[in-house]
Design a protein around this motif. Structure first.
Motif, mmCIF file in Angstrom:
data_model
loop_
_atom_site.group_PDB
_atom_site.id
_atom_site.type_symbol
_atom_site.label_atom_id
_atom_site.label_comp_id
_atom_site.label_asym_id
_atom_site.label_seq_id
_atom_site.Cartn_x
_atom_site.Cartn_y
_atom_site.Cartn_z
ATOM 1 N N LEU A 136 0.844 -1.195 0.000
ATOM 2 C CA LEU A 136 0.000 0.000 0.000
ATOM 3 C C LEU A 136 0.878 1.243 0.000
ATOM 4 C CD1 LEU A 136 -2.904 1.259 0.412
ATOM 5 C CD2 LEU A 136 -2.442 1.135 2.869
ATOM 6 N N GLY A 137 0.547 2.170 -0.885
ATOM 7 C CA GLY A 137 1.310 3.412 -0.915
ATOM 8 C C GLY A 137 0.874 4.290 -2.072
ATOM 9 N N HIS A 151 -3.276 1.377 -4.051
ATOM 10 C CA HIS A 151 -3.156 2.658 -3.340
ATOM 11 C C HIS A 151 -4.419 2.927 -2.539
ATOM 12 C CE1 HIS A 151 -5.307 3.754 -7.074
ATOM 13 N NE2 HIS A 151 -5.920 4.609 -6.300
ATOM 14 N N ASP A 152 -5.352 1.941 -2.549
ATOM 15 C CA ASP A 152 -6.654 2.101 -1.908
ATOM 16 C C ASP A 152 -6.628 1.427 -0.539
ATOM 17 O OD1 ASP A 152 -9.456 1.370 -1.146
ATOM 18 O OD2 ASP A 152 -9.945 2.374 -3.024
ATOM 19 N N VAL A 165 3.430 -0.900 4.122
ATOM 20 C CA VAL A 165 3.214 0.493 3.732
ATOM 21 C C VAL A 165 4.486 1.020 3.085
ATOM 22 C CG1 VAL A 165 2.564 2.797 4.520
ATOM 23 C CG2 VAL A 165 1.601 0.779 5.650
ATOM 24 N N MET A 166 4.352 1.522 1.842
ATOM 25 C CA MET A 166 5.494 1.983 1.068
ATOM 26 C C MET A 166 5.409 3.488 0.845
ATOM 27 S SD MET A 166 7.063 -0.963 0.224
ATOM 28 C CE MET A 166 8.106 -0.475 -1.147
ATOM 29 N N ASP A 167 6.567 4.150 0.814
ATOM 30 C CA ASP A 167 6.635 5.564 0.449
ATOM 31 C C ASP A 167 8.055 5.889 0.030
ATOM 32 O OD1 ASP A 167 5.587 8.212 0.131
ATOM 33 O OD2 ASP A 167 6.556 8.786 2.002
ATOM 34 N N PHE A 186 -1.990 7.370 6.048
ATOM 35 C CA PHE A 186 -2.285 6.620 4.829
ATOM 36 C C PHE A 186 -3.166 5.408 5.079
ATOM 37 C CE2 PHE A 186 -1.610 4.752 0.693
ATOM 38 C CZ PHE A 186 -1.494 5.882 -0.108
ATOM 39 N N VAL A 187 -3.110 4.844 6.273
ATOM 40 C CA VAL A 187 -3.979 3.705 6.612
ATOM 41 C C VAL A 187 -5.133 4.256 7.439
ATOM 42 C CG1 VAL A 187 -4.114 1.437 7.689
ATOM 43 C CG2 VAL A 187 -1.982 2.170 6.604
#
Length: 359
Positions: A43-44, A201-202, A215-217, A242-243
């Motif tokens: 996710l990100g 990304h959702d 979680v990626m960024d 983000f979450v």
């Protein structure tokens, strides 16, 4: 249905494009394990490295450094067709001139599955995805959701140990997306031995489907954990924002409390949080109530949004906006009105000073 039980392991995998000082780092030193039978969501935001990680597993991207393992096999140098993976991409990539059954059979023919086995495996995959009645149709005769089911059936027909899903719901409207989330959850229950790497990304998709979320960024892994832990006890400001939605309030740490503006708030302070340090307090909007209560904050209503079952209040408190999601109010406060909000001490998470989104 799966013949192989495999997990995925990234061993310090980096991907960069270009050379020297002008190189673009798309993925940096990713250490991550997807356990056999697990659904792992990456996710990100766009550019976070999540799709690069998936493409490194698929064999479409060669790591600049590090190794990729599927089960016990080092597949870093293997071509995609020798990795034994199933993959579903955003646009499904069905062959328009082929009927549904032929689309599903395509991967097995490429793998040289015995001809006698193919019809039975096509029927099995279509039955599993609810598309058995559409075997003779062409993709143009199907809805977007039905085309996606065919793409999933094609991926499952090769009986992979690992299934890669690259934003598979992004092309669907909201109602179809909700239905397909339920279908993917059902498929996971029926195929408990298949490891799934799911790029999105959702946050709703990730929270709904994943056993764990990575979680990626900015090309790096920021956090990893169960959906419940990441939502209830995020480690960084980035994860908190983000979450799920979050109020992120700048505070000063005291002994058993924090100070936000003029308010002293009772929260659980971690042992490593030194008195006088600055930190960030995370409170989810749905845990904020209207009226007097513990940890009261008074401010002026800036905006009221009706969201069907809830009203979202945006309240200016000491120059910071605090969001509250309240069950639909018969007489919501108006912009400019002063209100008091509150939240329980156990519903707040203190993100200790020094823990940023860079980890």
């Amino acid at each position: 249905m799966a013949e192989r039980i495999s997990g995925i392991r990234f061993d310090r995998v980096s991907v960069a494009y270009g050379g020297g000082s002008g190189a673009t780092v798309a993925l940096e030193s990713l250490d991550l394990t997807v356990e056999p039978g697990e659904v792992m969501a990456l996710l990100g935001p766009s550019g976070s490295g999540k799709t690069t990680a998936l493409r490194a597993v698929a064999g479409f991207v060669r790591p600049t450094s590090g190794r990729v393992f599927i089960g016990e096999r080092d597949v870093t140098d293997l071509p995609p067709h020798r990795r034994g993976l199933g993959m579903v991409v955003q646009q499904y990539a069905l062959f328009p001139h082929m009927r549904v059954a032929d689309n599903v059979a395509f991967g097995m023919k490429a793998q040289k599955v015995p001809k006698s086995e193919i019809p039975g495996r096509v029927a099995e995959a279509l039955e599993l995805t609810g598309m058995a009645a559409y075997a003779r149709r062409h993709p143009r005769e199907l809805s977007g959701g039905q085309q996606q089911r065919v793409a999933i059936a094609r991926a499952l027909a090769i009986r992979p140990g690992v299934l890669l899903l690259d934003e598979p719901l992004s092309a669907l409207d909201a109602q179809l997306r909700s239905g397909m989330l339920a279908e993917l959850a059902r498929l996971h229950r029926e195929l408990p031995d298949v490891s799934i790497l799911y790029v999105t990304h959702d946050q709703v998709e990730a929270l709904t489907l994943a056993d764990r979320i990575a979680v990626m960024d900015r090309a790096r892994l920021q956090d990893v954990g169960t959906p419940q832990n990441l939502y209830r006890r995020p480690r960084t400001e980035f994860t908190a924002s983000f979450v799920g939605n979050a109020n992120l309030l700048p505070v000063t740490v005291g002994a058993g409390h924090v100070t936000f503006g003029k308010a002293e708030l009772k929260v659980d302070t971690p042992h490593e949080a030194a008195a006088g340090a600055t930190a960030t307090l995370c409170v989810r909007p749905h845990l904020v109530g209207l009226g007097d209560g513990p940890n009261s904050l008074t401010g002026e209503v800036a905006e009221v949004q009706w969201r069907g079952s809830t009203h979202r209040l945006h309240v200016d408190v000491d120059g910071h906006q605090v969001k509250a999601d309240l069950r639909e109010l018969r007489d919501p406060p108006a912009p400019g009105e002063r209100v008091t909000l509150h939240f329980a001490p156990q519903d707040a998470v203190l993100l200790a000073a020094g823990v940023s989104e860079d980890g």
